[in-house]
Design a protein around this motif. Structure first.
Motif, PDB file in Angstrom:
ATOM      1  N   THR A 103       0.832  -1.211   0.000  1.00 21.91           N
ATOM      2  CA  THR A 103       0.000   0.000   0.000  1.00 21.91           C
ATOM      3  C   THR A 103       0.861   1.254   0.000  1.00 21.91           C
ATOM      4  O   THR A 103       0.565   2.220  -0.707  1.00 21.91           O
ATOM      5  N   LEU A 104       1.941   1.239   0.779  1.00 25.23           N
ATOM      6  CA  LEU A 104       2.833   2.402   0.819  1.00 25.23           C
ATOM      7  C   LEU A 104       3.519   2.613  -0.527  1.00 25.23           C
ATOM      8  O   LEU A 104       3.732   3.754  -0.943  1.00 25.23           O
ATOM      9  N   LEU A 105       3.865   1.513  -1.202  1.00 26.48           N
ATOM     10  CA  LEU A 105       4.503   1.646  -2.510  1.00 26.48           C
ATOM     11  C   LEU A 105       3.514   2.168  -3.556  1.00 26.48           C
ATOM     12  O   LEU A 105       3.829   3.077  -4.334  1.00 26.48           O
ATOM     13  N   ILE A 106       2.313   1.589  -3.581  1.00 28.35           N
ATOM     14  CA  ILE A 106       1.298   2.043  -4.544  1.00 28.35           C
ATOM     15  C   ILE A 106       0.920   3.496  -4.271  1.00 28.35           C
ATOM     16  O   ILE A 106       0.760   4.299  -5.195  1.00 28.35           O
ATOM     17  N   GLY A 107       0.795   3.827  -3.008  1.00 30.11           N
ATOM     18  CA  GLY A 107       0.304   5.157  -2.645  1.00 30.11           C
ATOM     19  C   GLY A 107       1.379   6.127  -2.219  1.00 30.11           C
ATOM     20  O   GLY A 107       1.074   7.130  -1.552  1.00 30.11           O
ATOM     21  N   ASP A 108       2.648   5.855  -2.575  1.00 32.85           N
ATOM     22  CA  ASP A 108       3.746   6.714  -2.121  1.00 32.85           C
ATOM     23  C   ASP A 108       3.489   8.197  -2.362  1.00 32.85           C
ATOM     24  O   ASP A 108       3.621   9.007  -1.436  1.00 32.85           O
ATOM     25  N   PRO A 109       3.114   8.616  -3.586  1.00 37.54           N
ATOM     26  CA  PRO A 109       2.864  10.046  -3.789  1.00 37.54           C
ATOM     27  C   PRO A 109       1.675  10.556  -2.974  1.00 37.54           C
ATOM     28  O   PRO A 109       1.672  11.695  -2.500  1.00 37.54           O
ATOM     29  N   PHE A 110       0.624   9.695  -2.789  1.00 42.76           N
ATOM     30  CA  PHE A 110      -0.547  10.092  -2.010  1.00 42.76           C
ATOM     31  C   PHE A 110      -0.170  10.300  -0.547  1.00 42.76           C
ATOM     32  O   PHE A 110      -0.511  11.310   0.075  1.00 42.76           O
ATOM     33  N   TYR A 111       0.540   9.319   0.006  1.00 41.77           N
ATOM     34  CA  TYR A 111       0.864   9.370   1.429  1.00 41.77           C
ATOM     35  C   TYR A 111       1.939  10.397   1.729  1.00 41.77           C
ATOM     36  O   TYR A 111       2.027  10.912   2.842  1.00 41.77           O
ATOM     37  N   GLU A 112       2.772  10.695   0.739  1.00 43.13           N
ATOM     38  CA  GLU A 112       3.739  11.775   0.896  1.00 43.13           C
ATOM     39  C   GLU A 112       3.019  13.100   1.101  1.00 43.13           C
ATOM     40  O   GLU A 112       3.405  13.919   1.947  1.00 43.13           O
ATOM     41  N   VAL A 113       1.935  13.297   0.337  1.00 41.24           N
ATOM     42  CA  VAL A 113       1.127  14.524   0.490  1.00 41.24           C
ATOM     43  C   VAL A 113       0.502  14.587   1.879  1.00 41.24           C
ATOM     44  O   VAL A 113       0.539  15.626   2.544  1.00 41.24           O
ATOM     45  N   ILE A 114      -0.076  13.469   2.338  1.00 41.63           N
ATOM     46  CA  ILE A 114      -0.713  13.433   3.655  1.00 41.63           C
ATOM     47  C   ILE A 114       0.298  13.726   4.747  1.00 41.63           C
ATOM     48  O   ILE A 114       0.076  14.566   5.627  1.00 41.63           O
TER      49      ILE A 114
END
Length: 268
Positions: A103-114
């Motif tokens: 999940t962290l790999l797939i959502g890296d750009p998303f979670y970076e924003v959060i």
């Protein structure tokens, strides 16, 4: 006695940081949707895997207990029940770890924003290394793979201990939660640590100095990730809480900054 009390206080603080992560993440509907997308994609992939695992669990238990084929029926059933339980316990540990990593790999750009928005509200990111997400993707992938391989190495003895009567049904699940909680705390703090140019070795060293706090944060995340669907909401909230945990272990403020107020006019 004081050390026990201190460890207990740190454990509770880790739990509170997770709760604060939920609260901060939940304030912004846009972040809610943004963080849920990669978690949902991963959830669908894992749901399919668990369906097949449950369907074929008896066959898998029979394969790993080939030596019991000629045993008495009752004893063979007991040993295969233990094997099936051991497979499920090991799968639960690996699922939680690989779910988090994927999940962290797939959502890296998303979670970076959060994570960055959380830190911006707390005064910014001291020591930040300004790199685009695609430059950090490979180091993050390497760190995640190392943690997954460590999880596999730990899951093997956990699986074998599942054969031991009583121990396999009591001690092993507790050890599973402790080990899984620690590894997940290391995983979800990866984004804020990497933003500062700190890699896995640095992360583990710093978190080890606050082990009780990391466990207070990671164990509840590990347990909740075992619940279907709930994991979709937990992952982005865990990233939010992991950002607070990172700041706390680095000695930075986790108190939200008050907005500046205009000075009152002086009556003439």
């Amino acid at each position: 006695m004081g050390q026990v009390r201190s460890a207990g206080s740190e454990f509770l603080l880790g739990l509170q940081l997770l709760g604060r992560g939920f609260a901060r993440y939940g304030r912004n509907p846009r972040l809610l949707l943004l963080g849920a997308i990669p978690a949902f994609i991963t959830f669908v992939l894992f749901a399919v895997g668990w369906v097949f695992l449950i369907i074929y669990i008896d066959d898998l238990a029979a394969v790993v207990t080939w030596f019991a084929d000629g045993w008495a029926d009752g004893l063979r059933q007991v040993i295969r029940f233990g094997a099936g339980l051991g497979i499920l316990v090991a799968a639960a540990l690996l699922s939680a770890l690989t779910f988090t990593a994927l999940t962290l790999l797939i959502g890296d750009p998303f979670y970076e924003v959060i994570s960055e928005k959380i830190e911006d509200g707390l005064g910014g990111t001291p020591g930040a290394v300004d790199l685009p997400w695609y430059r950090t993707l490979w180091p993050n992938l390497v760190d995640s793979l190392r943690l997954i391989l460590l999880g596999i190495a730990i899951a093997i003895p956990m699986f074998l201990l599942g054969f031991v009567p009583i121990v396999g049904q009591t001690v092993v699940p507790v050890l599973n939660a402790i080990i899984g909680g620690w590894l997940i705390a290391v995983e979800v703090t990866g984004i804020p640590f990497n933003r500062r140019g700190l890699r896995l070795r640095d992360r583990r060293k710093i978190l080890r100095a606050h082990r009780a706090m990391a466990l207070g944060f990671g164990i509840p995340v590990f347990l909740v990730l075992l619940l279907p669907v709930v994991a979709i909401i937990v992952m982005p909230a865990a990233v939010s809480g992991g950002t607070l945990l990172t700041r706390r272990t680095l000695g930075l403020s986790i108190a939200e900054e008050e907005p500046a107020r205009a000075p009152h006019a002086i009556a003439g």
